[in-house]
Write an enzyme that holds these catalytic residues in place. Structure first.
Site, PDB file in Angstrom:
ATOM      1  N   LYS A  50      33.268  37.751  43.164  1.00 34.06           N
ATOM      2  CA  LYS A  50      33.603  38.964  43.926  1.00 34.06           C
ATOM      3  C   LYS A  50      32.440  39.945  43.865  1.00 34.06           C
ATOM      4  CE  LYS A  50      38.601  38.747  43.289  1.00 34.06           C
ATOM      5  NZ  LYS A  50      39.154  38.835  44.634  1.00 34.06           N
ATOM      6  N   HIS A  59      40.331  34.852  34.274  1.00 34.77           N
ATOM      7  CA  HIS A  59      39.814  35.945  35.107  1.00 34.77           C
ATOM      8  C   HIS A  59      39.651  37.261  34.347  1.00 34.77           C
ATOM      9  CE1 HIS A  59      40.675  33.119  38.184  1.00 34.77           C
ATOM     10  NE2 HIS A  59      41.965  33.330  38.228  1.00 34.77           N
TER      11      HIS A  59
END
Ligand code: NAD
Length: 490
Positions: free
Chosen positions: A188, A246
């Site tokens: 990201k 994550h």
């Protein structure tokens, strides 16, 4: 030259490659990988002789696979990017092989398609039980050349023992430098910007420690339930599904020491040190929850198809990094399903100034650096200013906002999806944004005792209302420390 032209001209085509997608007819390949590759093609990053070979169990011809890709691109790519000529060009690079890795069929057809003299990447977009057979097959069949790369998806094990076994299986056939363990959070744009903000500015790093940072909050909130994948999720839960991978990666990027260079092993060495420095989490540092029925949706137990499930769909943790930099600064992590809004953010709350010269204490708030992952990727820093107007010295907190869409023009508004970026990194041979085997194992080594503790005590998650911010006790986790969670909102 406009900002937009500037950004476009910076796209440099990668070297010629053959990318084989195992599981090419599956959900991930159809929703993320193929549309992502097409967007890279539109951006001009795929060289003329790049090829994508789909491989899966279904008995399809290449023409049928192209028709499938055409449909999925129509469904998942912004219509503004759907140029007819570019689409035909992209589709002409696709091939398909019917291959059943368990039955051992289809390898010869694959061998005849994969070229030995280009970058070879093999994306394992299949269930992890097949990883071992795929890795073995690629070598035994003489398909993977010495520089070949394999890309493996999550979940990477479900505990330390299974992760070690998987690492050993892959290591039997490929070098660590050839293995790309995907954690799409690392792809990201904002997550990478977190590193840029920390290490390309003098402003933050001197304050980046327990002396100036009161605490850090990491939130990944979803509005959806476990829905169709209830049975799968029930064997996993929020700690395994979100925190071990994550959220741990996000924590590492905030907490790590500056690497000596932005180099794959230098970055990953520093992340590993953070994971190893995590203190064991005590019982009072964790709250688990399960969503109740509400808002027109079933509750977790029904979604999971398991009325006695003790798997958590929500978890909040207080974590300490036991080193000089972070001694005394807690990291609060929370993630859950069926919460009030879909949002992912990291918020770094700084301490109060040592002394206030202003009488107006009412409006006063701490500085907070908020890194938003979704929606509206961006970074903002909340600072105090004087409230405008003649009414004396009243203070107000305002955000210094850097929404990427505004700062970077059109390119910022349409940032590459994490998968696009990561696949191109595989072709470039850059492992910086991929998890190394020892990192994954260290993360499981920290997670395993937490799960073992629940099992030993027979802990059950607390119910929470669908559409809420999670269980009451999660609020207490912060209140007890004299702190508050940030509101979960888009
Ligand atoms: P899926 O069930 O939709 O697709 C599985 C694919 O594997 C199909 O193309 C099927 O033909 C192929 N396959 C199954 N058995 C095979 C065999 N014996 N030989 C060759 N091919 C075989 O799965 P998915 O959702 O696309 O997920 C793929 C992988 O990605 C899994 O490891 C999953 O955990 C991971 N993942 C998926 C998502 C997602 O959003 N779908 C997100 C993160 C990780």
């Amino acid at each position: 030259m406009t900002t937009e032209q500037n950004m476009v001209s910076r796209v440099i085509p990668v070297d010629p490659f053959d990318l084989v997608i195992f599981g090419a007819t599956g959900d991930l390949a159809q929703r993320k990988i193929l549309p992502g590759l097409f967007r890279r093609h539109v951006a001009g990053q795929m060289p003329t002789d790049a090829r994508v070979i789909g491989a899966a169990r279904s008995d399809l011809s290449s023409a049928e696979f192209r028709a499938m890709a055409r449909e999925t691109i129509a469904a998942h790519v912004d219509p503004a990017l759907q140029d007819a000529a570019l689409l035909e060009d992209f589709l002409s690079r696709l091939d398909y092989v019917a291959l059943d890795v368990q039955a051992g069929t289809g390898w010869e057809a694959l061998r005849s398609l994969v070229r030995p003299d280009v970058v070879q990447a093999f994306y394992f977009s299949v269930a992890p039980v097949l990883f071992g057979d795929l890795a073995e097959g690629l070598q035994a069949q003489g398909i993977a050349g010495p520089g070949a790369r394999i890309v493996v998806e999550k979940p990477f094990g479900r505990d330390l023992a299974s992760a070690q076994a998987l690492n050993a299986t892959l290591a039997a056939h490929f070098e660590e430098s050839q293995i790309y363990r995907i954690d799409h959070y690392l792809g990201k744009e904002t997550v990478q910007n977190l590193m840029a903000v920390r290490f390309a500015n003098i402003l933050f790093e001197p304050l980046w420690n327990a002396q100036y940072i009161d605490h850090v909050q990491i939130t990944v909130a979803e509005t959806v339930g476990v829905g169709g994948r209830g049975a799968y999720y029930d064997r996993s839960g929020a700690l395994r599904d979100m925190v071990q991978n994550h959220m741990m990666q996000l924590l590492c990027l905030i907490a790590m020491e500056p690497p000596w260079h932005f180099d794959p092993d230098a970055v990953r060495d520093e992340k590993l040190k953070v994971i190893r420095a995590l203190q064991p989490v005590g019982r009072g540092d964790i709250v688990r929850g399960q969503y109740l029925a509400g808002g027109g949706g079933p509750g977790y137990l029904e979604d999971a198809g398991n009325p006695s499930s003790d798997t958590e769909s929500y978890i909040a943790l207080r974590v300490h990094v036991a080193n000089w930099r972070w001694k005394g600064t807690p990291f609060y992590l929370r993630t859950g399903k069926r919460l009030r809004a879909r949002t992912s953010e990291i918020a770094i709350t700084f301490k109060e100034p040592p002394h206030s010269i202003f009488d107006d204490a009412r409006g006063w708030r701490e500085n907070v650096l908020v890194i938003r992952l979704q929606p509206n990727e961006g970074i903002n820093l909340k600072v105090m200013i004087k409230e405008p107007g003649p009414g004396g010295m009243r203070l107000v907190q305002v955000p210094l906002d850097m929404s990427f869409a505004t700062a970077l023009g059109a390119e910022g508004a349409d940032m590459p999806d994490a998968y696009e970026r990561l696949i191109m990194d595989v072709i470039r041979g850059n492992q910086t944004l991929f998890m190394r085997g020892d990192e994954v194992e260290a993360a499981w080594a920290w997670t395993d005792p937490i799960i073992a503790g629940w099992q030993a005590r027979g802990d059950r998650p607390q119910p929470y209302d669908a559409g809420s911010s999670g269980p009451e006790d999660a609020l207490m986790l912060m209140h007890r420390d004299g702190r508050r969670w940030r509101e979960i909102r888009e």
